[in-house]
Motif scaffolding. Structure first.
Motif, PDB file in Angstrom:
ATOM      1  N   TYR A 232      47.700  31.382  58.993  1.00  0.00           N
ATOM      2  CA  TYR A 232      46.698  31.739  58.328  1.00  0.00           C
ATOM      3  C   TYR A 232      46.041  32.668  59.239  1.00  0.00           C
ATOM      4  O   TYR A 232      45.506  33.889  58.737  1.00  0.00           O
ATOM      5  N   GLY A 233      45.884  32.478  60.316  1.00  0.00           N
ATOM      6  CA  GLY A 233      45.143  33.484  61.290  1.00  0.00           C
ATOM      7  C   GLY A 233      45.661  34.750  61.215  1.00  0.00           C
ATOM      8  O   GLY A 233      44.914  36.014  61.057  1.00  0.00           O
ATOM      9  N   VAL A 234      46.986  34.820  61.324  1.00  0.00           N
ATOM     10  CA  VAL A 234      47.660  36.197  61.357  1.00  0.00           C
ATOM     11  C   VAL A 234      47.570  36.996  59.871  1.00  0.00           C
ATOM     12  O   VAL A 234      47.509  37.889  59.651  1.00  0.00           O
ATOM     13  N   ALA A 235      47.662  36.087  58.876  1.00  0.00           N
ATOM     14  CA  ALA A 235      47.420  36.499  57.472  1.00  0.00           C
ATOM     15  C   ALA A 235      46.252  37.219  57.239  1.00  0.00           C
ATOM     16  O   ALA A 235      46.090  38.169  56.579  1.00  0.00           O
ATOM     17  N   LEU A 236      45.313  36.615  57.586  1.00  0.00           N
ATOM     18  CA  LEU A 236      43.947  37.093  57.592  1.00  0.00           C
ATOM     19  C   LEU A 236      43.763  38.261  58.172  1.00  0.00           C
ATOM     20  O   LEU A 236      42.981  39.373  57.601  1.00  0.00           O
ATOM     21  N   LEU A 237      44.097  38.377  59.314  1.00  0.00           N
ATOM     22  CA  LEU A 237      44.080  39.769  60.019  1.00  0.00           C
ATOM     23  C   LEU A 237      44.608  40.812  59.307  1.00  0.00           C
ATOM     24  O   LEU A 237      44.231  42.038  59.391  1.00  0.00           O
ATOM     25  N   MET A 238      45.885  40.509  59.066  1.00  0.00           N
ATOM     26  CA  MET A 238      46.952  41.531  58.180  1.00  0.00           C
ATOM     27  C   MET A 238      46.168  42.074  57.080  1.00  0.00           C
ATOM     28  O   MET A 238      46.202  43.198  56.542  1.00  0.00           O
ATOM     29  N   VAL A 239      45.614  40.853  56.129  1.00  0.00           N
ATOM     30  CA  VAL A 239      45.019  41.093  54.838  1.00  0.00           C
ATOM     31  C   VAL A 239      43.788  42.158  54.980  1.00  0.00           C
ATOM     32  O   VAL A 239      43.886  43.095  54.337  1.00  0.00           O
ATOM     33  N   PHE A 240      42.857  41.731  55.767  1.00  0.00           N
ATOM     34  CA  PHE A 240      41.996  42.662  55.996  1.00  0.00           C
ATOM     35  C   PHE A 240      42.108  44.220  56.452  1.00  0.00           C
ATOM     36  O   PHE A 240      41.366  45.041  56.260  1.00  0.00           O
ATOM     37  N   ALA A 241      43.426  44.298  57.581  1.00  0.00           N
ATOM     38  CA  ALA A 241      43.755  45.425  57.936  1.00  0.00           C
ATOM     39  C   ALA A 241      44.317  46.194  57.084  1.00  0.00           C
ATOM     40  O   ALA A 241      43.949  47.461  56.892  1.00  0.00           O
ATOM     41  N   VAL A 242      45.117  45.750  55.984  1.00  0.00           N
ATOM     42  CA  VAL A 242      45.520  46.603  54.904  1.00  0.00           C
ATOM     43  C   VAL A 242      44.392  47.089  53.903  1.00  0.00           C
ATOM     44  O   VAL A 242      44.363  48.114  53.380  1.00  0.00           O
ATOM     45  N   LEU A 243      43.371  46.108  53.679  1.00  0.00           N
ATOM     46  CA  LEU A 243      42.134  46.440  52.881  1.00  0.00           C
ATOM     47  C   LEU A 243      41.348  47.585  53.296  1.00  0.00           C
ATOM     48  O   LEU A 243      41.070  48.267  52.499  1.00  0.00           O
TER      49      LEU A 243
END
Length: 343
Positions: A232-243
């Protein structure tokens, strides 16, 4: 809701990642770069696609809303479940005879999408500072229940719901405010670092990335919650990085982002046939560039005006695009006949 080109660009990128990920899936164990790229994509591509879906959720709870939602989501699910069962049988796919509660291909998304809207009826009444952490706790806790698995897409519903809820509470003004040059550089560096780590470390079992199995089914009955929390932590970082990296500029292809559901529901026709016919027998790292071009072509084709016009009755349950096309065609024929008579 007024259309924002930012989200059309975002949806187009995310559906490309979905198609590309499915295209390279059979090759991930044979080509090192493809394996790393596949894992990197799957760490965030469904969370971010679901987050954007949550952004456009209205969150109403009246009877009319639920009926309309069922027609828009559940009806296409049943129709495509039957369609893919028949189609997979005709192309010789061995696992074609799945029960109605066991979604074919990527149809789990429709079942979960309906469920997320239902969950939102209750969660929208909870302040996000409480509701979002609660959703993550439920997603972590669901893995400890062995009866929550792929059937009815229950596991994925609970695992990915936090991202849908974040999208519901997210405002575009917040995203735009974060899009500064320093933050974009940091975001790009983060995404590159995750890929580098993915490339040099052992692969994560794909069941973790799919979110469809209980911890007991993945032989981590005790420590599964910790692993999911880390993902979850990795996904959140990557999600907002892409956004932060999504452009707000309109491109000639941006309007295709309005038709991503068509791409999602129909791309299995092309990709599953390619798999069964062994058309994806590539073995070089650079071949992945060709696959990216193929994935982009599939997205362009299935989001095109012609495909959307003729597929709208089964995807959206309406035919206004077909009626418009027929009216325009009759108008052209009439104008041509009048021109012939006058000459």
């Amino acid at each position: 809701m007024k259309r924002e080109v930012y989200f059309d660009n975002a949806k187009l990128l995310f559906i490309f990642l979905v198609v590309f990920g499915h295209l390279i899936q059979p090759l991930k164990d044979n080509i090192e770069v493809v394996g790393a790229l596949y894992q990197w994509i799957y760490l965030f591509h469904m969370p971010i696609f679901i987050l954007v879906s949550g952004f456009f959720a209205k969150g109403a709870g009246d009877r009319g809303y639920i009926i309309k939602l069922a027609k828009r989501i559940l009806l296409p699910y049943f129709m495509f479940q039957v369609f893919y069962s028949v189609y997979f049988l005709t192309i010789g796919k061995s696992s074609w005879d799945q029960a109605v509660y066991d979604p074919q291909w990527g149809l789990w998304f429709l079942l979960s999408l309906f469920s997320w809207h239902m969950l939102l009826i209750g969660f929208k009444k909870i302040q996000p500072v409480i509701g979002i952490p609660l959703a993550f706790l439920i997603g972590i806790g669901a893995g400890y229940l062995p009866f929550i698995g792929p059937d009815f897409s229950l596991s994925r519903t609970f695992v990915f719901f936090p991202f849908f809820l974040i999208g519901y509470w997210l405002h575009s003004a917040q995203l735009y405010k974060w899009q500064t040059i320093p933050k974009k550089v940091t975001a790009a560096g983060l995404l590159f670092a995750v890929f580098a780590i993915t490339y040099v470390t052992p692969r994560i079992p794909v069941q973790w990335l799919f979110g469809s199995q209980s911890y007991n089914g993945m032989d981590v009955a005790m420590t599964g919650g910790l692993y999911r929390a880390l993902l979850y932590g990795v996904a959140l970082l990557m999600v907002f990085a892409v956004l932060m990296l999504i452009p707000r500029k309109s491109f000639g292809f941006s309007n295709l982002g309005q038709n991503t559901m068509y791409v999602y529901l129909l791309h299995g026709v092309i990709i599953q046939y390619a798999r069964e016919a062994n058309l994806l027998a590539v073995d070089q790292n650079l071949d992945v560039l060709g696959l990216a071009v193929i994935a982009a072509s599939i997205v362009w084709l299935l989001a095109s005006k012609w495909v959307v016009t003729f597929a709208q009755p089964i995807v959206e349950g309406k035919n206004d695009l077909m009626q418009t096309w027929l009216q325009e065609r009759r108008g052209r024929q009439k104008a041509y006949q009048m021109k012939e008579k006058s000459s």
